[in-house]
Each structure stands twice: as C-alpha cells, then as structure tokens.
Design a protein around this motif. Structure first.
Motif, PDB file in Angstrom:
ATOM      1  N   HIS A   1      -9.136   6.476   0.223  1.00 16.14           N
ATOM      2  CA  HIS A   1      -9.911   7.127   1.266  1.00 16.14           C
ATOM      3  C   HIS A   1     -10.313   6.125   2.348  1.00 16.14           C
ATOM      4  O   HIS A   1     -10.545   4.953   2.084  1.00 16.14           O
ATOM      5  N   ARG A   2     -10.411   6.645   3.524  1.00 16.87           N
ATOM      6  CA  ARG A   2     -10.926   5.833   4.640  1.00 16.87           C
ATOM      7  C   ARG A   2     -11.699   6.762   5.560  1.00 16.87           C
ATOM      8  O   ARG A   2     -11.111   7.661   6.163  1.00 16.87           O
ATOM      9  N   GLY A   3     -12.968   6.575   5.589  1.00 20.51           N
ATOM     10  CA  GLY A   3     -13.796   7.433   6.427  1.00 20.51           C
ATOM     11  C   GLY A   3     -13.755   8.876   5.985  1.00 20.51           C
ATOM     12  O   GLY A   3     -13.829   9.790   6.801  1.00 20.51           O
ATOM     13  N   GLY A   4     -13.627   9.088   4.645  1.00 21.67           N
ATOM     14  CA  GLY A   4     -13.630  10.454   4.122  1.00 21.67           C
ATOM     15  C   GLY A   4     -12.295  11.148   4.199  1.00 21.67           C
ATOM     16  O   GLY A   4     -12.160  12.292   3.798  1.00 21.67           O
ATOM     17  N   VAL A   5     -11.276  10.467   4.717  1.00 16.31           N
ATOM     18  CA  VAL A   5      -9.947  11.068   4.838  1.00 16.31           C
ATOM     19  C   VAL A   5      -9.046  10.470   3.773  1.00 16.31           C
ATOM     20  O   VAL A   5      -8.970   9.255   3.619  1.00 16.31           O
ATOM     21  N   GLN A   6      -8.348  11.321   3.022  1.00 12.32           N
ATOM     22  CA  GLN A   6      -7.437  10.833   1.986  1.00 12.32           C
ATOM     23  C   GLN A   6      -6.174  10.269   2.614  1.00 12.32           C
ATOM     24  O   GLN A   6      -5.602  10.865   3.526  1.00 12.32           O
ATOM     25  N   GLN A   7      -5.749   9.123   2.095  1.00  9.88           N
ATOM     26  CA  GLN A   7      -4.467   8.545   2.502  1.00  9.88           C
ATOM     27  C   GLN A   7      -3.473   8.809   1.382  1.00  9.88           C
ATOM     28  O   GLN A   7      -3.593   8.263   0.312  1.00  9.88           O
ATOM     29  N   LEU A   8      -2.514   9.701   1.606  1.00 12.71           N
ATOM     30  CA  LEU A   8      -1.573  10.096   0.555  1.00 12.71           C
ATOM     31  C   LEU A   8      -0.193   9.555   0.842  1.00 12.71           C
ATOM     32  O   LEU A   8       0.163   9.373   1.980  1.00 12.71           O
TER      33      LEU A   8
ATOM     34  N   LEU B   1      -1.501   1.639   5.712  1.00 14.77           N
ATOM     35  CA  LEU B   1      -1.541   3.050   5.324  1.00 14.77           C
ATOM     36  C   LEU B   1      -1.421   3.947   6.546  1.00 14.77           C
ATOM     37  O   LEU B   1      -0.720   4.968   6.524  1.00 14.77           O
ATOM     38  N   ASP B   2      -2.094   3.578   7.617  1.00 16.86           N
ATOM     39  CA  ASP B   2      -1.990   4.361   8.854  1.00 16.86           C
ATOM     40  C   ASP B   2      -0.566   4.340   9.395  1.00 16.86           C
ATOM     41  O   ASP B   2      -0.132   5.298  10.048  1.00 16.86           O
ATOM     42  N   ALA B   3       0.150   3.238   9.143  1.00 16.67           N
ATOM     43  CA  ALA B   3       1.520   3.107   9.644  1.00 16.67           C
ATOM     44  C   ALA B   3       2.538   3.810   8.753  1.00 16.67           C
ATOM     45  O   ALA B   3       3.739   3.762   9.023  1.00 16.67           O
ATOM     46  N   GLY B   4       2.064   4.448   7.662  1.00 15.47           N
ATOM     47  CA  GLY B   4       2.981   5.219   6.808  1.00 15.47           C
ATOM     48  C   GLY B   4       3.571   4.436   5.662  1.00 15.47           C
ATOM     49  O   GLY B   4       4.662   4.781   5.179  1.00 15.47           O
ATOM     50  N   MET B   5       2.879   3.403   5.200  1.00 17.15           N
ATOM     51  CA  MET B   5       3.382   2.649   4.053  1.00 17.15           C
ATOM     52  C   MET B   5       3.543   3.564   2.839  1.00 17.15           C
ATOM     53  O   MET B   5       2.656   4.372   2.530  1.00 17.15           O
ATOM     54  N   ILE B   6       4.673   3.444   2.157  1.00 17.83           N
ATOM     55  CA  ILE B   6       4.898   4.177   0.904  1.00 17.83           C
ATOM     56  C   ILE B   6       4.174   3.416  -0.197  1.00 17.83           C
ATOM     57  O   ILE B   6       4.531   2.279  -0.514  1.00 17.83           O
ATOM     58  N   THR B   7       3.140   4.020  -0.762  1.00 15.68           N
ATOM     59  CA  THR B   7       2.362   3.323  -1.783  1.00 15.68           C
ATOM     60  C   THR B   7       3.009   3.469  -3.153  1.00 15.68           C
ATOM     61  O   THR B   7       3.833   4.355  -3.386  1.00 15.68           O
TER      62      THR B   7
END
Length: 746
Positions: free
Chosen positions: A739-746, A701-707
C-alpha cells in the motif's frame, strides 16, 4: 489362403484405431491386433472373394474388420462392448468405410444377421459354435481359436456341410502380443519417427532397443516399463521396494559377464524359486533356470536406471564382504579423524560411485556427508529439500575413508582436516558428464562434505524450459537485444540466478550473430558457441582482469559470473559504458535492493542510473507434479496473509496428491518466481537523487514493476506451484499487497 499383400494392411492406419488413454486396457490382444498379427491372419485365412459376406466376431476397436472390408463385399463386425462399437463407428466414418455393419451382441445369446456369410472369423474364445451354423452359407467356413497360451492363439478351420460343422484342420498359430514398438505407439509414448531413431541408436551403440527407446522418452521411463511389464505379464517393482528384499550373497554365485549379457540379476532364492530382476522385457532366462537346477524363475521388470543402481549396490555389498582386510584396523580409543583407512580402498571407491549414481538417478543438486555424535548421515538435496539416504549405512571409519576418496578425486589435501577446502572433479554417468564442486568443512565430530552436481550437456536451459511467463520471457528477450547496458539477476545462493543467465546465453548462442564471452568461478554449464573462461585466483587472474581483457576481444555480450567487490563492479560498469551488454549476478534480496548493493560497492549513483537496464530478482519454488495435480483446499492462515481485505471470489489453488513419478512428494522440479524491474526515466532520476530504498521501491511499483508476489500468485492460480510454497519464497512483509497512501499496489 489370401495372397500376402502388405498394402492391404498399410492402407488402413492402425494408429487411428488405438483407444484413448481412458480405454488403455482395451488396446491389446484380440481387441487390437498388431499389424504383424493381422498380416499373419490374412495369410492363414481361406480366400475371400469380392462378392463374399464376412462376419468378424470380437471386432474390438475395429482394426481387423476395417482390413477385411477391403477384401469382401460386406463385413458384419460383432462386438459386445457398446463403448467399442461407438468408437469403431466413428473410425469407419472417418475412413469413409461404408460396407461394415456393426452388430452389438453377445455371440452366446445369438446374433441377428439377415444375410448368410461365406466366412465367419472369431478372434475371441467361444465356448460353442452351434449358434453360428444358421449364419453360414452351405459349405461356408468358420475360423475359430481353440487353444491359447501367452498371447499365442491356435486357429482351426470348420466347414458347414448340410446343418453340421465339420472340423477340417489347424490353420496355424497367431501371436497377438504387441511388440515393444507397437506398445509404445499404442500408449502414446512415441511416434514412428522416434522409433526409427531409437532403432538406429540401438544398432549404432550395440544396445537393447528398449534402452535406446527409454533414453528418447526418459520422462516417462517408469510408466513405460510398468506398461511393458503388464504387456509381458511380468511383475514390476521400483528400486526403493526392491532393495529391501535383496539377498546380496546371490550376486557372487554368478559370472558378472554372464549377468551383464543376460541383463539379469538374481535377488532372492526361496526353495527352488529364484526371483530375477531385468530391464529387458524380452529377456531369455532359460540359462539361469538351468543354473538354478531347472528350478522356477520369477522374472521382475525394473527400469534401466534402477537396474544400474541395483547392480552398483550389489557390487558394493560384494566388496564389503571382503573389505575387512582392506580397511585399517582401529582401536576404540582412536578418534574418527585418526582412524583413516587407505584412500585407495576399492570398497570405498565403489561406495562413492554408488552414491554419485544414486544422486544422478534422483536428479539431486547436492550430496551432503555429515556426522553427528559419531553417527554418519548421508543426504541428497532434491528440489530444494534434503532427504536422508537410509540404505547408505556407513561407519565412522568408512566415512573418513570416503571423504579421503572424495578429496583425492577433487585434488584436495587429505592430510588437512582443520581448515575448509574447495575443489572440483568430474564424473561420467552413462553418456552425461557431471562437474562436481566439492567443499569440505571441519566440524565438532568429523569433517562434513557437500558435493554440488552440475550436468554438462553443451546446452543450457531455454526460457521455455525455465517456465517463464510469456510476458516476462518477452521482456527478458528484449533486454538481450540491447546493444549495451548492465543486466543483473539477483537473489540468495541457490536461487537459480546462473540458470536464468545461461538461458539468455543459450538464446544468444542459438542466434549466432553476436560474440559472447563469459568469465565464471566456476564454469557451471558448458555451452556450445560461447567463449567461456574460468577465474584463476591462484595465478592472479580474477574477474576485473578478465573483463579488462575481454573488451579487447571484440565481444558483443559479456557475462560476469558474480559481482563480489568494487573492482569487479567498476569494470562491469565500464564495459557497459564502452558499448557492451554486460550480464551478471548479485547476492541481495530483491530488485530494488540491488541498486543499494551497487552503491555499497562504491559505484557512483550516476553510473548506476545511466548503465543499469534491468534487475531480475528470483527465488525457486517447487513445481506441482503434473501426474497427480488436483484442486486443493487453501491454507486459511496463508490466505489471511495474502488477502487481508478478503479473498477474491475466483481464487483457486492446486496441490500434488503424491504418485510414483514424484515418489509421493507431490512436487517434481522447481520453477523461478521472478521480480522484474525495468528501468525508466523516473527511476533513473530517483537513483541519481540518491533516494532511499523505500522511495525507490515505490517509484518502481509506480513504473509497473512485476513483483515476486504477482508472479507467485499467478503460478499458484495456474496450478504450477502449491500455495504452501509462498511463505518460503516471499518475505512476510511482502505477502500482502503493498500500500501507498491507502492505494493497493498489485
């Protein structure tokens, strides 16, 4: 009379005067004559001299008035529909025609024209002519319609003498009906080039022009034939409505050769009125009328697909009336498994062919033959859902015999009913060849059979056909350009993995600069310019053997149909290490799960990290039918799962209302919802460190994976899939933003 000169009409592009789709009802008859009708009118009209004024009453879209403007000094185009007047004015301006004066008037109320005319032409029926006398010069001529039948009009000539109109003589008949070619152009279904191709195909294949044209514009078949029926003043009916009222006994009263030549099928007889269906809008049914004792013939138009389906159904019904002597007699105490009719029963063969034709016509992916509590059930899987075929009614003994026919075709053992069996066969419907994968399964009451249909076209779907977003398509295309590495497409059974891989192969085949070899079990699609090999486990030739052999064939790209075990995974990794691009599939839930699956197959994490280029995970979702798509109210429960912190203000969704094209379902076809994981240095290091699956996902997710959630929401907002499809393609835990550490991964 005006000398015949086709250049007069060819100088005015008729297509420019065709009304828009919103005004489609106006594009016919007198308001929009065909080019042939205009040429016939010019043949019949008295000579028009360059200094003459001409009035055209019933100008319609302006096409005929524009043609007349090239012959006369001035043309008064009279029309009572203000909408047509506006459209005609714009068209005249586009063509640079400035000698036409448009007059918005009803001829019965009088026409205000200051200059007298040498000729008045009325292409609409008039109740009286006295009001036109003052508009004519002395000895001026009036041409009017005085009789009309089935779009054919009789033109009559009058001449003004003093203040009286003197009837001279009939000029002749004009056929205002559109030919099929004119109609499909007017309605926007085809252009001149497509018509020319259809005419060549019809001549080459010795078939009806309508059938050749229908193949060219297959996606609009029903709409086209509905328009044909309206143009020819025929009734139109679809198969589902028709089959409920058919009297199958009539079929036996006529020669099959005669019916095939006439393209007609009698379906009902009430008194002396026979209803006949045809797929030829210009069918001549005079012979049928004679056979019916000169009784009335009611002609109904159907599509060629429905005509073939009905023909097959009638043949099956006809054979069913004589099958009592062909089916083995059974006793009530006999079990279904023992009550087997002859496997070569002609009726059962016809029934199987009818079932295949039904599946092909409905674009089904699978046929299911089942039995519950001594009640047979026949279903088709269409766009992922199963639908019952209620008009296929079979008894228990017929079901057992039908399964025997299927087994014989698939080269299976008809005596073995205790163990599952798998086989394959082929069938040709029209010009298309279908590969049939047959799987039998014993159950409590009888054997069940599933038949998967795979169409052989010589070409696979392209990335554009798949409906990939431009971003995903570009990323996939870039993967295919890599010189070496491993690309995996993952997902559950029936999620379209092979179709996505084949789309990539088609790109490579079209490019033609690299050698592509595949090993598959089975070969699902035949692709030109790709070397395809089938696994033969019965002789010891499996996936690992094939991959080891392939690397000695100097390939650039290798496709392994499926990685099932350690030997196959190991050989795929080795092939990628030796400078080949390897494409394959895995059965797992998401992109990150594929990495864990390779570990489970005992592939060393360092090999995975170094060779894996990307993982594409996907599910299939139903597409909204484009013909009945409309904005929809979202399901609040689904919205609550998707947006637990509040729905964005610009969120929108669509749904299909249901129409004839999608058979009221609101959806038509399916599209892949994709998760795209592209490897980078951080992910490779995480794999080598043997991080857990959850840690790998956060890294991805951090690397920008398209979910898959991102892809699905984009498809919903773009109006491609309905909102209610999301719970079917997304796991419940993946509906909300991650979410990871309160930050949304969109």
């Amino acid at each position: 009379m005006i000398p015949v000169n086709n250049q007069i009409t060819e100088q005015i592009p008729r297509q420019l005067f065709v009304s828009t789709a919103q005004n489609a009802e106006l594009v016919s008859g007198h308001s929009m004559p065909t080019q042939a009708a205009v040429q016939r009118i010019l043949q019949l009209l008295p000579e028009i001299k360059p200094q003459h004024n001409v009035m055209h009453i019933g100008a319609g879209t302006g096409y005929l008035s524009a043609v007349l403007s090239g012959l006369a000094a001035k043309v008064f185009a009279v029309e009572r529909d203000a909408r047509l007047i506006r459209d005609a004015s714009q068209r005249f301006a586009t063509l640079g025609i400035n000698n036409i004066q448009l007059v918005l008037a009803d001829v019965n109320d009088g026409i205000g024209v200051s200059e007298p005319c040498q000729l008045i032409l009325a292409t609409c029926l008039l109740s009286h002519y006295e009001q036109l006398v003052p508009l004519l010069t002395e000895n001026g001529l009036l041409v009017v319609i005085e009789d009309e039948k089935d779009h054919v009009s009789n033109f009559v000539l009058y001449q003004k003498q003093h203040v009286t109109l003197i009837r001279q003589h009939k000029l002749g008949w004009i056929d205002f009906s559109r030919r099929l070619a004119d109609m499909v152009i007017d309605l926007g279904y085809a252009d001149d080039a497509m018509l020319a191709e259809a005419k060549l195909d019809a001549k080459r294949n010795n078939e009806l022009f309508a059938h050749a044209l229908n193949r060219k514009i297959q996606q609009h078949s029903k709409d086209l034939y509905e328009a044909m029926a309206a143009e020819r003043q025929l009734s139109f009916i679809d198969f589902d409505s028709l089959i409920k009222q058919v009297d199958s006994s009539l079929f036996n009263h006529f020669s099959r050769t005669f019916l095939d030549r006439s393209r007609a099928l009698p379906v009902t007889l009430q008194g002396n009125r026979m209803t006949v269906v045809t797929d030829n809008p210009d069918a001549d049914l005079a012979e049928l009328a004679v056979m019916n004792g000169n009784g009335k013939i009611h002609c109904v138009l159907v599509t060629p697909e429905d005509f073939r389906r009905l023909w097959t159904q009638l043949e099956v019904s006809a054979k069913a009336q004589h099958k009592s002597g062909l089916v083995s007699k059974t006793h009530p105490e006999d079990t279904a498994a023992d009550a087997l009719p002859s496997p070569v029963n002609p009726y059962l063969v016809s029934l199987y062919e009818a079932l295949l034709l039904e599946a092909v016509s409905e674009h089904a992916s699978d046929i299911h033959l089942e039995c519950y509590q001594n009640t047979p059930r026949v279903r088709l899987r269409i766009d992922g859902d199963l639908h019952d075929l209620t008009h296929f009614q079979v008894s228990m003994s017929e079901l057992a015999g039908l399964i025997n026919v299927i087994k014989i075709r698939a080269e299976l053992d008809i005596a073995e009913r205790r163990l599952p069996q798998g086989g394959r066969s082929q069938v040709k419907q029209g010009k298309h060849l279908y590969d049939l994968r047959v799987q039998t399964q014993p159950s409590l009451h009888a054997e069940h059979v599933v038949i998967r249909l795979l169409k052989h076209t010589g070409r696979a779907m392209t990335m554009q056909d798949l409906g990939m977003s431009p971003r995903v398509a570009a990323m996939y295309q870039r993967l295919l350009n890599n010189p070496a590495g491993l690309v995996l497409v993952v997902g559950p059974t029936g999620s379209g993995k092979s179709t996505t891989l084949y789309a990539g192969l088609q790109e490579l085949a079209d490019d033609g600069k690299r050698k592509v070899i595949t090993v598959e079990d089975p070969i699902e699609y035949s692709i030109d310019k790709v070397q395809q090999t089938r696994v033969r486990a019965d002789i010891g030739f499996d996936f690992p053997d094939a991959v080891r052999a392939f690397v000695r064939q100097d390939p650039d790209v290798i496709l392994v149909g499926e990685i099932r075990d350690h030997p196959t995974a190991l050989e795929a990794a080795r092939a990628s290490q030796t400078g080949h691009l390897v494409l394959s599939t895995l059965h797992c839930n998401d992109a990150v799960d594929a990495i864990q699956r390779l570990k489970d197959l005992n592939i060393h994490p360092n090999s995975i990290a170094s060779e894996l280029l990307a993982v594409i995970a996907q599910r299939l979702a139903k597409r909204i039918c484009p013909d009945c798509r409309a904005p929809a109210e979202p399901d609040l429960v689904i919205l609550g799962e998707l947006f637990p912190d509040g729905v964005p203000g610009n969120f929108r969704c669509f749904a299909g209302a249901g129409c004839s094209r999608c058979h009221g379902r609101g959806t038509l076809g399916r599209i892949a919802v994709v998760e795209f994981l592209l490897m980078n240095t951080d992910i490779r290091n995480a794999i080598s460190r043997e991080n857990t699956a959850s840690e790998l996902r956060w890294q991805a997710l951090d690397a920008g994976m398209i979910t898959m959630r991102d892809s699905a929401l984009n498809l919903v907002i773009d109006g491609i899939i309905p909102l209610h499809e999301l719970p079917k393609v997304l796991l419940q835990e993946r509906m909300a933003p991650e979410h990871r550490g309160g930050v949304q991964q969109l």
